[in-house]
Enzyme design. Structure first.
Site, short mmCIF file in Angstrom:
data_model
loop_
_atom_site.label_atom_id
_atom_site.label_comp_id
_atom_site.label_asym_id
_atom_site.label_seq_id
_atom_site.Cartn_x
_atom_site.Cartn_y
_atom_site.Cartn_z
N HIS A 63 -22.09 100.19 8.88
CA HIS A 63 -21.81 100.24 10.32
C HIS A 63 -22.63 99.17 11.01
O HIS A 63 -23.48 98.52 10.40
CB HIS A 63 -22.08 101.64 10.88
CG HIS A 63 -23.51 102.08 10.82
ND1 HIS A 63 -24.17 102.32 9.63
CD2 HIS A 63 -24.41 102.35 11.81
CE1 HIS A 63 -25.41 102.72 9.89
NE2 HIS A 63 -25.58 102.73 11.20
N HIS A 65 -24.86 99.24 13.56
CA HIS A 65 -26.17 99.43 14.19
C HIS A 65 -27.14 98.38 13.66
O HIS A 65 -27.07 97.97 12.49
CB HIS A 65 -26.69 100.84 13.90
CG HIS A 65 -26.17 101.87 14.87
ND1 HIS A 65 -26.17 103.22 14.61
CD2 HIS A 65 -25.64 101.73 16.13
CE1 HIS A 65 -25.66 103.87 15.65
NE2 HIS A 65 -25.33 102.99 16.57
N ASP A 67 -30.20 98.21 12.66
CA ASP A 67 -31.04 98.37 11.47
C ASP A 67 -30.24 98.23 10.18
O ASP A 67 -30.81 98.31 9.09
CB ASP A 67 -31.78 99.71 11.51
CG ASP A 67 -30.87 100.92 11.60
OD1 ASP A 67 -29.88 100.86 12.33
OD2 ASP A 67 -31.17 101.94 10.94
N HIS A 68 -28.93 97.99 10.31
CA HIS A 68 -28.08 97.77 9.14
C HIS A 68 -27.45 96.38 9.09
O HIS A 68 -26.91 96.00 8.06
CB HIS A 68 -26.99 98.84 9.08
CG HIS A 68 -27.53 100.22 8.86
ND1 HIS A 68 -27.45 100.88 7.65
CD2 HIS A 68 -28.18 101.07 9.70
CE1 HIS A 68 -28.02 102.07 7.76
NE2 HIS A 68 -28.47 102.20 8.99
N HIS A 140 -20.86 109.50 12.75
CA HIS A 140 -21.97 108.77 13.34
C HIS A 140 -21.51 108.29 14.73
O HIS A 140 -20.30 108.24 14.98
CB HIS A 140 -22.34 107.59 12.44
CG HIS A 140 -23.73 107.07 12.65
ND1 HIS A 140 -24.85 107.86 12.59
CD2 HIS A 140 -24.17 105.81 12.92
CE1 HIS A 140 -25.92 107.11 12.82
NE2 HIS A 140 -25.54 105.87 13.02
N ASP A 211 -25.10 105.99 7.49
CA ASP A 211 -25.70 107.03 8.32
C ASP A 211 -24.65 108.07 8.67
O ASP A 211 -23.52 107.73 9.04
CB ASP A 211 -26.25 106.43 9.61
CG ASP A 211 -27.45 105.52 9.37
OD1 ASP A 211 -27.85 105.38 8.19
OD2 ASP A 211 -27.97 104.94 10.34
N HIS A 269 -33.59 106.04 3.88
CA HIS A 269 -33.42 106.02 5.34
C HIS A 269 -34.30 107.08 6.01
O HIS A 269 -33.84 107.91 6.79
CB HIS A 269 -31.94 106.23 5.69
CG HIS A 269 -31.59 105.79 7.09
ND1 HIS A 269 -31.72 106.62 8.18
CD2 HIS A 269 -31.08 104.62 7.56
CE1 HIS A 269 -31.31 105.98 9.26
NE2 HIS A 269 -30.92 104.75 8.91
#
Length: 306
Positions: A63, A65, A67-68, A140, A211, A269
Site C-alpha cells: 500500500h 503509506h 512507511d512502505h 486498512h 498492514d 511491523h
C-alpha cells in the site's frame, strides 16, 4: 529461498527498527531478489545486507503509506546512478505509477534501466512459470494488499536405472526426459519422460501480509502456507487501538496463522513504542496461540523450506 527483513518497524523508524521492507532471496530458483515494500531508508539497509540492487527484479508494494513506499524513489535513482541496466517491475495499488513518476519528474531524476509499473487489483498478478503471485485485499484505511507466493511443483526425480534397463542410454535426451517431455530416439522409439519420473515435489508457499486489521481474506491468503508473515503492531491489551488504525495485535496475527493452517509464522511491523526488552513478552503472546511463531528483527534471515 530465504526471507531477509530489511526493516521491521511500524509507522516510524526507531533506533532498533527501520520501517518496512522484506527481501525474498530466490536461491535455488534463480539468483534474483524480490522486495516487498520499500520504506524510507531501505537503500541504507541494503548497504548493510547481502542484497545487491542489480539483482532486484521486482518490488511488490502492499500500500502507499509512507512507511512502505518513501524509500522507493531513492532506491530507483541510486540504482540508475550505479549504471545498472537490468529491468525491474513494480507491482502495487492504483496511484503507484503517479507516485513514482511524479517523484522522479519533480526531482529531475532519470532511470538507466527499463521500469514497468503494474497497478494491481485483487487476483493473480504474476505467473512466470516458476512462481505464481496472487494479491488479496486487506482491511486498512487505504487500498492495501497481501501477496501469496506459490512456487510451482517441481518434477520428481528421474529414474535413470529404469531408463538404462529399457535400453535408453545417458545423453542429451536425459535432460528433456527429466523435464517430463516426450522425445524420439534415433531408432524411432517414442519415450514419454513422465513415465520415468517419481512423484512431483510440492513447491514452497508464502503469505506476506500488508498492514491490516482482521479481514475476511486472511484465511484464503494464508491457507496452508509454509511461511506466513504478518504484522503485530501492538500487544493484545491495545487490540482495540490497533484495529481502529487498520492494524492487528500479536494475538490476532497468531490466530490467523492457527486458523489458516499455516506451518510457520513470522511477526513484524512492531510499533516504535516497543524496545528490545519488550520482545519476549510480545512473542509469548503470539506463541500462546500459535507456538511456531518467530519475531523478525532488522536483518533477520529466515530459510524457507519444507
Amino acid at each position: 529461498m530465504e526471507l531477509l527483513f530489511l526493516g521491521t518497524g511500524g509507522g516510524t523508524p526507531s533506533r532498533q527498527r527501520n520501517v518496512t521492507s522484506i527481501a525474498l532471496l530466490l536461491k535455488g530458483a534463480r539468483s534474483g531478489c524480490w522486495l516487498f515494500d520499500c520504506g524510507e531508508g531501505t537503500q541504507h539497509q541494503i548497504l548493510r545486507s547481502p542484497v545487491k540492487p542489480g539483482k532486484i527484479e521486482k518490488i511488490f508494494i502492499t500500500h502507499l503509506h509512507g512507511d512502505h513506499v518513501f524509500g522507493l524513489p531513492g532506491l530507483l535513482t541510486s540504482r540508475s546512478m550505479s549504471g545498472i541496466s537490468g529491468a525491474m517491475t513494480l507491482y502495487g495499488p492504483k496511484g503507484l505509477r503517479q507516485f513514482v513518476e511524479t517523484s522522479l519528474s519533480l526531482s529531475g531524476s532519470w532511470l538507466t534501466f527499463p521500469l514497468e509499473i503494474v497497478e494491481i487489483e485483487a487476483g493473480e498478478v504474476l505467473n512466470d512459470g516458476h512462481f505464481r503471485v496472487v494479491a488479496y485485499p486487506l482491511t486498512h484505511p487505504v487500498e492495501c494488499y497481501g501477496y501469496r507466493i506459490e512456487e510451482h511443483d517441481k518434477p520428481g526425480a528421474l529414474d535413470a536405472a529404469r531408463l538404462l534397463a529399457d535400453g535408453i542410454k545417458p545423453g542429451s535426451l536425459f535432460q528433456q526426459l527429466k523435464q517430463g517431455k516426450t522425445v524420439t530416439l534415433e531408432e524411432g522409439r517414442v519415450v514419454n519422460g513422465q513415465d520415468y519420473l517419481g512423484p512431483s515435489l510440492p513447491g514452497l508457499t508464502l503469505a506476506i501480509f500488508g498492514d491490516t486489521s482482521p479481514t475476511v481474506a486472511a484465511q484464503a491468503l494464508a491457507a496452508g502456507v509454509d511461511v506466513m508473515v504478518h504484522e503485530a503492531t501492538l500487544e493484545a491489551a491495545l487490540e482495540e487501538k490497533a484495529n481502529g488504525r487498520g492494524h492487528s495485535s500479536t494475538v490476532q496475527a497468531a490466530t490467523v496463522a492457527r486458523d489458516a493452517g499455516a506451518k510457520r509464522l513470522i511477526v513484524t511491523h512492531l510499533s516504535s513504542r516497543y524496545l528490545r526488552e519488550d520482545v519476549s513478552r510480545l512473542l509469548e503472546e503470539c506463541r500462546a496461540i500459535f507456538p511456531n511463531t518467530e519475531m523478525a528483527h532488522d536483518f533477520s534471515l529466515f530459510r524457507i523450506e519444507k
